[in-house]
Design a protein around this motif. Structure first.
Motif, PDB file in Angstrom:
ATOM      1  N   THR A 189       0.831  -1.207   0.000  1.00 47.90           N
ATOM      2  CA  THR A 189       0.000   0.000   0.000  1.00 47.90           C
ATOM      3  C   THR A 189       0.871   1.265   0.000  1.00 47.90           C
ATOM      4  O   THR A 189       0.393   2.340   0.312  1.00 47.90           O
ATOM      5  N   ASP A 203       3.152   5.629   2.539  1.00 41.95           N
ATOM      6  CA  ASP A 203       1.868   4.921   2.459  1.00 41.95           C
ATOM      7  C   ASP A 203       0.856   5.832   1.780  1.00 41.95           C
ATOM      8  O   ASP A 203       0.706   7.001   2.153  1.00 41.95           O
ATOM      9  N   TYR A 205      -2.481   4.936   1.219  1.00 42.62           N
ATOM     10  CA  TYR A 205      -3.860   4.556   1.539  1.00 42.62           C
ATOM     11  C   TYR A 205      -4.116   4.818   3.023  1.00 42.62           C
ATOM     12  O   TYR A 205      -3.228   4.627   3.860  1.00 42.62           O
ATOM     13  N   ASN A 206      -5.324   5.259   3.315  1.00 43.00           N
ATOM     14  CA  ASN A 206      -5.739   5.412   4.702  1.00 43.00           C
ATOM     15  C   ASN A 206      -6.001   4.040   5.323  1.00 43.00           C
ATOM     16  O   ASN A 206      -6.038   3.021   4.630  1.00 43.00           O
ATOM     17  N   SER A 207      -6.233   4.028   6.638  1.00 43.00           N
ATOM     18  CA  SER A 207      -6.441   2.765   7.345  1.00 43.00           C
ATOM     19  C   SER A 207      -7.704   2.051   6.886  1.00 43.00           C
ATOM     20  O   SER A 207      -7.816   0.829   7.009  1.00 43.00           O
ATOM     21  N   ASP A 208      -8.667   2.808   6.317  1.00 45.53           N
ATOM     22  CA  ASP A 208      -9.894   2.174   5.829  1.00 45.53           C
ATOM     23  C   ASP A 208      -9.782   1.700   4.386  1.00 45.53           C
ATOM     24  O   ASP A 208     -10.756   1.245   3.791  1.00 45.53           O
TER      25      ASP A 208
END
Length: 610
Positions: A189, A203, A205-208
């Motif tokens: 990611t 990174d 992408y967010n955690s979701d």
């Protein structure tokens, strides 16, 4: 050798999975057809006595119950039991077993129109949008929303698209390998950002699972900039520019250290790499396009931005502070048409307004990748710097925009634009060197399952006849026009054959490799001097299938050759011409100037009132 299974990879989306099975398998051309085509291709290149000698060898190879038929049966059996009878062999033979350095010799670069900024602030803003555009394209692939492409009403194989991301070439002592890390939905990611020779894991992408917004990416790139004010003393990326055997040995030494291994793996696993280049010396507008193409291709040298590259990475986007930008890609995995589709998407994305608000979520600091450099690695870097600078100084790059006509001119006269340019290249080469040369144009085989490419050969008998007649004052204009049309038609016919999987070069290679696979001696046809001449590509050419004013650039295939890339637009054509300075016979500027005047002569021949 690596054998690919019939089943497509598990990480391919449903739409691409369907396209995989909607295209037919690549056919094995008839043996007699290929041998006849091979001899025809030699006719413009060989004197009669040498041609007669080769004809005997080819006849012996193709005779009934001969070696050729045995090898043909082996290829046909291979075709029944693999997803594609030649693509994996081609990847190994052309790329993974090739020991030359990737910059100049292998990786193509695409330089795109200059953006409207000239400082680091504009660089960061555009880079943020670029990253968002690439992630948007990847989301289309992952969700199955990327439309299946068509050519002449036929669907094209789309399996290369997912492999563009999280893939990397790994050096080895005798051959390399390509590793794809995005093989599951829980793939990497992050991307890798490199600035001032320093690598960072970012990174995206967010955690979701949602991609970062442009605002979030911009904030993270500012953080990276604040951590990379000074240039690292040791440009680790330079190591990837080495001869593949040398880099393979250094790679193993590098990975003995745990910190180094972790950093290298993060670079290899990243979705792609973003190279934030430092300013380069200003030059005239006339030479700007040549300089920028060279910058994307190799970084400009060890005192410029070459340390901001990881040449093994499949996708590297380059953004300079002066508005220059482009893409460098590794060919074992990526090819021109999918790359052009990606770039078209990015350009359209960049025209849209960013309406997404950045969520008020704290983001982790981008991770700087560290390397432990012992005396051995330091020596490897120093040698790589010397060798890369020698290679860069040896390559002459000449880009120009031919503005007298474009592809609509040829279409209006019922001529293939690509074939007209190819005949023009043959005439230009003849004018410079006084002889014809073996030239290759590229045909995409994506109409077939797991298809890659084949060559479209020049010269033909028709093109040689035209070239010899063109500067002859005793030949009438009407006769020259007819000869030109016949030469263009001959190249167009070869193009059609190659697109239909009936080209000769991949088939000849397959026959040779099939003999090796069966433990046989290499057939005498492939040891003949004529085959060496036929595969000594003095003119490496390639058309950029793009809707924008981009310039592709790569180095020649042979020391005494040229590489010519062109991008025909409706009313103009972008060209890049490269040659090696070490060869006294070749000169990229001479060929470029001659090509310009030659194309104008062809225009005047076809339309005297132009």
């Amino acid at each position: 050798m690596m054998i690919l299974k019939k089943v497509p990879p598990v990480w391919i989306s449903r739409a691409i999975f369907r396209s995989y099975y909607s295209v037919p398998p690549q056919p094995v051309p008839p043996l007699s057809q290929t041998l006849e085509g091979y001899l025809r291709a030699l006719e413009p290149l060989l004197p009669p006595d040498e041609l007669a000698h080769t004809q005997k060898i080819v006849k012996e190879f193709g005779k009934e119950r001969g070696l050729g038929l045995r090898l043909q049966e082996g290829l046909e059996n291979r075709a029944r039991n693999s997803q594609n009878w030649i693509s994996d062999w081609w990847m190994h033979w052309a790329y993974l077993e090739n020991r030359q350095p990737l910059p100049v010799h292998s990786n193509p670069a695409i330089s795109l129109p200059r953006r409207d900024f000239s400082d680091w602030r504009g660089q960061i803003v555009f880079a943020s949008r670029l990253i968002a555009g690439v992630l948007d394209f990847k989301a289309k692939i992952d969700s199955g929303r990327l439309p299946v492409e068509y050519m002449r009403g036929h669907p094209l194989c789309m399996e290369l698209f997912p492999r563009l991301f999280s893939s990397c070439r790994i050096p080895g002592p005798s051959h390399d390998q390509v590793v794809h890390y995005g093989r599951s939905r829980r793939g990497p990611t992050h991307i890798t950002v490199v600035r001032n020779y320093q690598f960072f894991q970012l990174d995206v992408y967010n955690s979701d699972g949602t991609p970062l917004t442009e605002g979030q990416i911009h904030a993270q790139l500012l953080r990276i900039r604040s951590q990379s004010w000074k240039t690292d003393k040791e440009p680790m990326g330079i190591l990837t520019s080495e001869h593949r055997h040398t880099w393979g040995q250094a790679y193993n030494r590098l990975l003995r250290d745990k910190i180094n291994k972790e950093s290298v793996r993060l670079i290899e696993k990243g979705l792609f790499t973003l190279c934030l280049d430092s300013p380069v010396m200003r030059i005239s507008d006339e030479k700007y396009s040549s300089r920028m193409a060279a910058q994307i291709l190799h970084g400009g040298g060890t005192h410029s931005n070459s340390g901001n590259r990881w040449f093994d990475k499949t996708l590297q986007f380059v953004v300079g502070e002066d508005g220059s930008w482009g893409l460098l890609y590794e060919q074992a995995t990526a090819e021109g048409p999918p790359i052009a589709t990606l770039l078209d998407h990015i350009l359209k994305f960049c025209k849209k307004a960013d309406k997404k608000r950045a969520p008020l979520i704290p983001l982790p600091m981008p991770k700087k990748l560290y390397f432990y450099i012992d005396p051995e690695i330091k020596w490897d870097i120093e040698m790589a710097k010397q060798n890369l600078d020698i290679l860069i100084n040896d390559l002459d790059v000449n880009c120009f925009n031919f503005q007298d006509f474009g592809k609509e001119f040829a279409k209006r006269l019922n001529l293939s634009p690509n074939s007209l340019i190819q005949v023009g290249l043959q005439l230009a080469y003849q004018r410079v060197h006084g002889e014809p040369c073996t030239a290759c144009d590229i045909a995409s085989l994506r109409m077939f399952r797991a298809g890659r490419t084949d060559y479209i050969r020049s010269p033909t008998n028709r093109s040689l006849t035209f070239v010899m007649a063109f500067d002859d004052p005793n030949v009438s204009r009407e006769a020259k026009v007819e000869l030109l049309r016949e030469a263009v038609a001959a190249h167009t016919q070869l193009t059609e054959q190659a697109l239909e999987g009936q080209g000769i070069d991949r088939h000849l290679l397959g026959l040779k490799l099939q003999a090796i696979e069966e433990g046989l001696s290499v057939p005498s046809m492939f040891m003949d001097t004529a085959y060496g001449l036929a595969t000594h590509w003095k003119l490496r050419t390639g058309q950029v299938p793009s809707n924008t004013d981009s310039v592709m650039c790569f180095g020649p295939l042979v020391p005494d050759g040229y590489a010519v890339c062109y991008n025909p637009q409706s009313d103009h054509i972008h060209f890049s011409v490269t040659a090696f300075n070490c060869c006294e016979e070749t000169n990229s500027e001479t060929l470029a100037v001659t090509l310009e005047s030659t194309l104008r002569d062809l225009q005047l021949l076809l339309e005297p009132t132009a």
